[in-house]
Design a protein around this motif. Sequence first.
Motif: not given
Length: 68
Positions: A39-62
């Motif tokens: 999941i550490q690798d998946a998080i890194y890759q998901c953040l990269q893809v979201r940044a490349e597509h101009g998407l917010p890196l994360t959504i708010e959770t509570r």
Amino acid sequence: MKFNVTIDRDENGIWVVECPSIPGCVSQGETKDEALENIQDAIYQCLQVRAEHGLPLTIETRQIEVAA
């Protein structure tokens, strides 16, 4: 950066880990340790893809409390 993850086992005994603050960020492993490493690798890759597509890196959770 630190992220909360959920850890569960599927019906075949595979460990499934999800990062709720990153939509679609899920990984798995045959052992809990392997799944957590993956999941550490998946998080890194998901953040990269979201940044490349101009998407917010994360959504708010509570955390909320639900009366039983």
